[in-house]
Design an enzyme around this catalytic site. Structure first.
Site, PDB file in Angstrom:
ATOM      1  N   ASP A   1       5.074  -2.975  -3.001  1.00 17.08           N
ATOM      2  CA  ASP A   1       3.958  -3.732  -3.034  1.00 17.08           C
ATOM      3  C   ASP A   1       2.942  -2.698  -2.943  1.00 17.08           C
ATOM      4  OD1 ASP A   1       4.961  -6.009  -3.820  1.00 17.08           O
ATOM      5  OD2 ASP A   1       5.310  -6.640  -1.653  1.00 17.08           O
TER       6      ASP A   1
ATOM      7  N   ASP B   1       6.662  -9.635   0.767  1.00 16.22           N
ATOM      8  CA  ASP B   1       6.145 -10.166   2.014  1.00 16.22           C
ATOM      9  C   ASP B   1       5.914 -11.821   1.632  1.00 16.22           C
ATOM     10  OD1 ASP B   1       3.960 -10.086   0.145  1.00 16.22           O
ATOM     11  OD2 ASP B   1       2.951  -9.025   0.897  1.00 16.22           O
TER      12      ASP B   1
ATOM     13  N   ASP C   1       8.737 -14.231  -2.605  1.00 10.36           N
ATOM     14  CA  ASP C   1       9.584 -12.924  -2.960  1.00 10.36           C
ATOM     15  C   ASP C   1      11.234 -12.989  -2.455  1.00 10.36           C
ATOM     16  OD1 ASP C   1       7.356 -11.763  -4.010  1.00 10.36           O
ATOM     17  OD2 ASP C   1       6.865 -11.070  -1.861  1.00 10.36           O
TER      18      ASP C   1
END
Ligand code: ATP
Length: 883
Positions: A328, A617, A621
């Site tokens: 990410d 997070d 996900d």
């Protein structure tokens, strides 16, 4: 009949549980913790030390060995019997030690990643360990939380909970707070309750704890759940399988040794039985699974110190093989410390500090009102994107608190990464109801039909849209994260109904805000390091393509943004599985992706046979984290659900920590290979020595000698090899590949040739001692030769432990002595081994004779030859590799 909590009004529930809207007081909590104990599901109890010790004797080989020793003792060979007992007991003690150490390490792993909850106690919000919850506690919930106990909901704002674990229903249930009248509702219909271990997928809320631990609904069925069963990792499974295979092989050899000895060589039945069984006990690598577990577990402790918390043991091994890291952007590659840099109002860009608000400034109002930031004495808490907006207003001395007071919020539509929008519905002093919305520029523009342009509202034109997109582009190229703002007057709004995202339509566009989120300083270096180690870094972000490209370029993930190397979520959606699989090697940045795209990216790489690590997070996900070979959760910003789905959790959310963890993973894997190579080649050496001694009808090492060598030279150095420091080139080699195992990379061949070498050198020394006796007394030729063979076999193993410090590199460097525990293990092993010969009192027990210096020299030569030959082979291998 007693009513259920779900049938009662919230006030009544608070009263029944002697709680209040301020939560429990400290003394109430203390009292209740004493009464109700910890909020945890009962786990399988660990075995006591005594139980573990007894379990060590359950092995059939050990039982036969004990019986044979008893018979030997009765029939006169008391010394053998004594040594065998000593070895068996010491072996068992080692077994218990190793098991306990492994168990403790695994327990420590569990404790490192315990779940936390946010509770309201004494009127204040606190974060506590979920195990410390008591009935009556008020728990605050948001998307991504795992429900920590059974709760009766007191507040719900669009709260949705996925209860599949309990009800089997995979679609989330919408929750409410009103009492339900029916008497016996099934769990799935108890809409005002939330149950332990289910997941909040959307919205926010608060609930009061009605049951904890084993009293909860999941607690009632916990006994049926397999979760509490101790699971064996695939790694341990394969090692156990290997041990079994080797056991069968060694047993077969032991049987041959026994048959040849008794039938061909006419040695006594009992003596041969003892020899054969001692051989089996010595050579079967029963300690191997424990050594692997300990090495992995010790590795996790090192990783924890470096801020990578391992949740599942096999992750340590897989980490070392990682080939792709999909990370990410926000918070992992960048600092997640945002600050407002630029603002855009129709047709003008303004630098943040020069911004002058107008009387009723909709941009300022939407920044402050469509915002969940909490302003506390300690500072601002909440989502960094939102705190940045408040911080900007505070810095500019705009009246944040006054505005919030004048426009109290009556409902909200929480942010989620699919919609990429967030809205708040507020009530103005004159009774007007207004919805303020902020979010991703493209998403928001789609829902906009008017524009607030220099104080007037008019229909938005294509030219306006173009201008806004241009401004967005301009800000994004400077690596700024851009949010768009809008509002909508609402004619009427009933606060009783849950607002729906359908309301986010016919919006009036107000402006844009560009925020900077600086890269983490250490990330650039970490990406270079990854590249050197043959690991590809991918950036995955919900952010705009241009912003993502600008940051990816700064971090050197890409050299230049092109059509090929950056792909957006919507482009991804149009690609078939096959096309994505074909294209993944060229794509380095995925922008504007939703969590479900992450799963596709992982799978596409996996289909190419790559080992993929993926960070995550948010609550959505979890599937990607589970699909990835290594799911990486975020310790600070990660939701409980995402952490629970991860294999490792980064305590500092930092990309650089992933690279450190990969380094550790590679070190641990290499060390296990070293320990296995050392241990198995030693065992092979022992087996071959005994086998040929019997076949050639030579003297045979006594059972006590075999067992002693195995005891003192195997365990200590093997464990010490497991904690070797990393070799200099760990991060210079390519990943070892998905198909590799502990025997890859030439390890199996090494075990075989090194085992043969150990056996040959031992037999060679024996042969030499018989051919050229160095002793004054002819009667002792055989006893001396056997003693020399015993000493050589032991010493060779100790020298070989040094060889094993590196599988391919030379050991003639300074780092050879850098592992203190290893050095001590060699010294202790050598003392234990040679004391049997050097201390006359032990000679008879171990059936050895004292050696003179010439004989010792030959023994030493055997050891040195082992060292030199193996190092020469490695040297040749390295030279060959160069061609
Ligand atoms: P990453 O996936 O790297 O964490 P991200 O944080 O940008 O990237 P999301 O949090 O899913 O990904 O955000 C996606 C987009 O949604 C952002 O680019 C922004 O435009 C918008 N956004 C983010 N946070 C909020 C918020 N609190 N309110 C409204 N919109 C937001």
């Amino acid at each position: 009949m007693k009513s259920h909590y779900y049938q009662l009004k919230t006030k009544k529930v608070l009263k029944m549980l002697h709680s209040s809207e301020q939560g429990l007081t400290a003394s109430q909590v203390e009292q209740r913790q004493k009464e109700s104990g910890a909020n945890s599901l009962a786990e399988q109890k660990n075995h006591s030390l005594a139980e573990k010790f007894i379990a060590q004797f359950k092995d059939l080989m050990i039982i036969i060995l004990i019986i044979a020793a008893v018979i030997a003792g009765i029939t006169g060979d008391l010394s053998d019997a004594m040594i065998i007992f000593l070895v068996v007991i010491l072996n068992a003690a080692f077994g218990v030690f190793q098991e306990t150490k492994a168990e403790n390490a695994i327990q420590a792993l569990k404790e490192m990643t315990t779940a936390t909850s946010r509770v309201k106690r004494d009127g204040q919000v606190k974060v506590i360990k979920s195990s410390e919850l008591v009935p009556g506690d008020l728990v605050i919930l948001e998307a991504g939380d795992i429900i920590p106990a059974d709760l009766r909901l007191l507040q719900s704002s669009s709260l949705k909970i996925e209860e599949a674990a309990l009800t089997g229903e995979s679609l989330p249930t919408e929750k409410s707070t009103a009492p339900l009248s029916e008497a016996e509702l099934p769990l799935g219909d108890r809409e005002n309750m939330a149950f332990m271990n289910t997941n909040v997928t959307y919205g926010t809320g608060m609930g009061i704890v009605t049951a904890i631990g084993m009293q909860t609904e999941v607690g009632k069925i916990a006994k049926l759940l397999s979760e509490t069963k101790q699971t064996i990792t695939p790694l341990q499974q394969s090692i156990t399988h290997l041990s079994k295979l080797l056991s069968i092989l060694i047993l077969a050899i032991a049987v041959i040794v026994f048959l040849v000895g008794t039938i061909v060589n006419q040695t006594s039945f009992l003596a041969m039985l003892l020899t054969a069984i001692s051989l089996a006990v010595a050579a079967i690598p029963e300690g191997l699974p424990a050594i692997v577990t300990i090495t992995l577990a010790l590795g996790t402790q090192v990783m924890a110190r470096k801020k990578a918390l391992v949740r599942r043991l096999p992750a340590v091994e897989t980490l070392g093989a990682t080939e792709i890291i999909a990370s990410d952007k926000t918070g992992t590659l960048t600092q997640n410390k945002m600050s407002v840099e630029k603002l855009y109002l129709p047709d003008e860009l303004i630098t943040a500090k020069n911004y002058q608000p107008t009387a009723s400034d909709h941009l300022i109002q939407s920044m402050i009102l469509a915002n969940d930031t909490q302003i506390t004495e300690q500072g601002l808490t909440g989502d960094p994107t939102e705190t940045a907006l408040i911080q900007f207003n505070l810095n500019q001395q705009f009246k944040v608190a006054a505005l919030q007071k004048d426009f109290p919020r009556i409902a909200s539509l929480p942010f989620d990464s699919e919609r990429k929008l967030m809205s708040a519905i507020v009530k103005a002093a004159d009774g007007d109801i207004i919805m303020y919305t902020k979010g991703a520029v493209d998403e928001l523009l789609e829902r906009t039909n008017q524009i607030f342009d220099h104080g007037t509202i008019r229909l938005i034109t294509e030219i306006d849209r173009k201008q806004i997109k241009q401004a967005n582009q301009q800000l994004a190229t400077q690596a700024l994260r851009v949010l768009a703002f809008a509002y909508r007057p609402m004619e009427k709004f009933s606060s009783n109904v849950q607002p729906s995202p359908i309301l986010e339509n016919q919006l009036i566009f107000v402006g844009l805000v560009g925020m900077i989120d600086p890269e983490r300083p250490e990330v650039k270096q970490a990406i270079v390091q990854a590249k050197t180690a043959g690991i590809r870094t991918l950036m995955i972000t919900g952010d705009h393509k241009t912003t993502a490209a600008a940051i990816a370029q700064r971090l050197k993930i890409i050299a230049q943004p092109t059509e090929e190397n950056i792909v957006t979520g919507s482009q991804l959606e149009k690609m078939s599985e096959a096309e994505l699989k074909r294209r993944v090697p060229e794509i380095s940045v995925y922008a504007r992706v939703a969590p479900e795209h992450k799963v596709r990216i992982v799978k596409a790489w996996q289909q190419r046979g790559k080992i993929v690590a993926m960070t995550g997070d948010g609550v959505n996900d979890a599937p990607a984290l589970k699909t990835a070979d290594i799911g990486i959760g975020m310790g600070i910003t990660g939701t409980e659900v995402s952490k629970n789905a991860s294999d490792i959790v980064l305590a500092d959310d930092n990309f650089a920590t992933i690279i450190t963890a990969v380094h550790e993973g590679r070190r641990v894997f290499a060390n296990i290979q070293k320990a296995i190579q050392y241990l198995l080649s030693a065992n092979l050496g022992e087996v071959l020595t005994l086998f040929f001694m019997t076949l050639l009808a030579w003297d045979i090492l006594a059972p006590a000698q075999i067992l002693w060598i195995n005891l003192v030279t195997d365990t200590f150095p093997a464990i010490a090899l497991g904690i070797e420091k990393a070799e200099a080139n760990v991060m210079k080699n390519r990943p070892r590949g998905a198909k590799s195992n502990f025997f890859s990379n030439g390890v199996l061949a090494s075990i075989i040739y090194q085992g043969i070498l150990e056996g040959s050198l031992t037999l060679g020394v024996y042969w030499l001692a018989i051919q050229f006796p160095f002793h004054h007394s002819n009667e002792l030729i055989h006893a001396d030769a056997l003693t020399m063979a015993f000493a050589t076999l032991g010493l060779i193993q100790l020298f070989h432990a040094f060889n094993s410090k590196s599988i391919h590199e030379t050991i003639f460097t300074r780092r050879t002595f850098n592992n203190r525990i290893f050095n001590w293990s060699i010294i202790i092993s050598a003392c234990l081994l040679f004391s049997t010969i050097l201390i006359p009192a032990f000679n008879a027990t171990f059936k050895v004779t004292a050696l003179n210096w010439q004989q010792w020299s030959i023994v030493l030569l055997g050891g040195i030859l082992m060292l030199l030959i193996v190092e020469t082979v490695k040297l040749v291998q390295r030279q060959l590799q160069k061609f």
